[in-house]
Motif scaffolding. Structure first.
Motif, short mmCIF file in Angstrom:
data_model
loop_
_atom_site.label_atom_id
_atom_site.label_comp_id
_atom_site.label_asym_id
_atom_site.label_seq_id
_atom_site.Cartn_x
_atom_site.Cartn_y
_atom_site.Cartn_z
N GLY A 230 56.73 61.96 -4.46
CA GLY A 230 56.86 63.36 -4.79
C GLY A 230 55.68 64.21 -4.32
N VAL A 231 55.03 63.78 -3.25
CA VAL A 231 53.88 64.50 -2.68
C VAL A 231 54.32 65.17 -1.39
CG1 VAL A 231 51.58 64.24 -1.67
CG2 VAL A 231 52.19 62.95 -3.71
N LEU B 49 46.58 53.76 0.45
CA LEU B 49 47.06 55.13 0.40
C LEU B 49 47.95 55.34 -0.81
CD1 LEU B 49 47.41 57.96 1.58
CD2 LEU B 49 49.19 57.03 3.09
N GLU B 50 48.82 54.38 -1.10
CA GLU B 50 49.70 54.49 -2.26
C GLU B 50 48.87 54.59 -3.55
OE1 GLU B 50 53.79 52.40 -3.68
OE2 GLU B 50 52.10 51.05 -3.31
N ARG B 51 47.84 53.77 -3.66
CA ARG B 51 46.97 53.82 -4.85
C ARG B 51 46.33 55.20 -4.99
NH1 ARG B 51 42.57 49.49 -4.34
NH2 ARG B 51 41.94 50.36 -6.35
N ALA C 197 48.49 61.75 -10.86
CA ALA C 197 48.44 61.55 -12.31
C ALA C 197 47.33 62.35 -12.98
CB ALA C 197 48.25 60.07 -12.62
N HIS C 198 46.45 62.96 -12.20
CA HIS C 198 45.29 63.64 -12.78
C HIS C 198 45.60 65.11 -13.05
CE1 HIS C 198 41.22 64.79 -13.67
NE2 HIS C 198 40.81 63.54 -13.47
N PRO C 199 45.43 65.58 -14.27
CA PRO C 199 45.83 66.95 -14.61
C PRO C 199 44.94 68.03 -14.00
CG PRO C 199 44.72 65.90 -16.47
CD PRO C 199 44.94 64.82 -15.45
#
Length: 305
Positions: A98-99, A274-276, A283-285
């Motif tokens: 979703g990027v 890259l996936e990591r 996930a970081h707000p």
């Protein structure tokens, strides 16, 4: 030494100094993160394109001296990997996560593989024009470079349906920024590496936005003997950059560019890193993962242009 003419483009060693402007990224984000995918394959130096030499840089080939008049099939096929396999692997990963990245697209490369352009548009990406060819523009005449700018913009629109808002040559001439500004319709260029925030310059009486690019958080390190060889090493490096800028962003929010190439980042052994990274930043707000044109529009709406 006395110069008879202005030293242009002028150099600026001061920038924002100790008090950078408050970016106020959307939703209070402390970091604006833009991921760039460079699509260049087929537009590099090539005997087949009439250049007289083959490409010599930015591949997994350790040493590749350019021999005038001779094809380098190793280099050609390494670049082909990016258009045959790499671009599709990256698009698939971005879609799954979703990027939406920005694509720096070279006009001739797009012309040679229009299906890639359609897929880039379907992903929702914005496009920064990356020159008509992936070559050094310093030796070209001003008129030829002007024609290349127009050809690139027109080709991107025709094949993808996207109106490009940015420009990045990568190997620009001293005329590039002025010609981009004169062309019109492009909100910004990225042909500098000197800041962690956008800034406005004067180009022939026009206020022109620069959104600096990065050779630092860049998978070209895989090809430069910099000690980054694996996806895990790349993840650690760019992840550390994110952590520091988030810490700094408590007082001064910045921007960060992570730059990828289809023939480099998309090798199987590098994709997990890259996936990591994508999992971490999404996930970081406090991270605004954004397209480059959205970042530029935000800056212009806040500070004018």
């Amino acid at each position: 030494m006395t110069l008879d003419a202005p030293y242009l483009p002028a150099r600026d060693f001061i920038g924002y100094g100790e008090r950078p402007p408050a970016a106020e990224w959307p939703a209070g984000a402390k970091l604006a993160l833009n991921i760039v995918v460079n699509y260049e394959e087929g537009a590099e130096y090539s005997i087949g394109e009439g250049d007289g030499v083959s490409e010599a840089i930015l591949s997994d080939l350790a040493v590749s001296p350019a021999v005038p008049g001779l094809r380098n099939r190793n280099m050609e096929s390494l670049y082909e990997y990016g258009s045959r396999v790499g671009v599709w692997r990256l698009i698939s990963l971005f879609r799954d996560k979703g990027v939406i990245p920005t694509f720096y697209v070279v006009g001739r490369a797009l012309e040679l593989n229009p299906a890639a352009g359609k897929a880039i548009a379907a992903l929702g990406s914005d496009i920064v024009c990356h020159g008509w060819r992936w070559i050094d523009y310093a030796p070209l005449s001003e008129e030829e470079e002007r024609q290349h700018i127009a050809m690139t913009v027109d080709t991107v629109r025709k094949i993808t349906g996207i109106d490009p808002l940015g420009w990045y040559t990568g190997r620009p001439s001293l005329n590039t920024r002025r010609l981009v500004a004169e062309h019109g319709g492009l909100l910004f260029d990225c042909d500098d590496y000197n800041d962690d925030l956008p800034y406005v310059v004067d180009v022939g009486g026009r206020r022109h936005l620069v959104v600096p690019h990065s050779f630092d958080n860049n998978d070209s390190r895989y090809s430069r003997g910099s000690g980054l060889e694996t996806g895990s090493q790349f993840f650690e490096y760019v992840s550390d950059g994110v952590d520091w800028l988030l810490k700094e962003g408590q007082k001064t929010p910045r921007m960060m560019t992570v730059s990828l190439h289809c023939r480099l980042a998309a090798r199987p052994g590098r994709m997990i890193g890259l996936e990591r990274f994508l999992d971490k930043v999404t996930a970081h707000p406090d991270i605004w993962v954004c397209r480059r044109s959205d970042l530029a529009r935000h800056w212009l709406s806040r500070f004018g242009g």
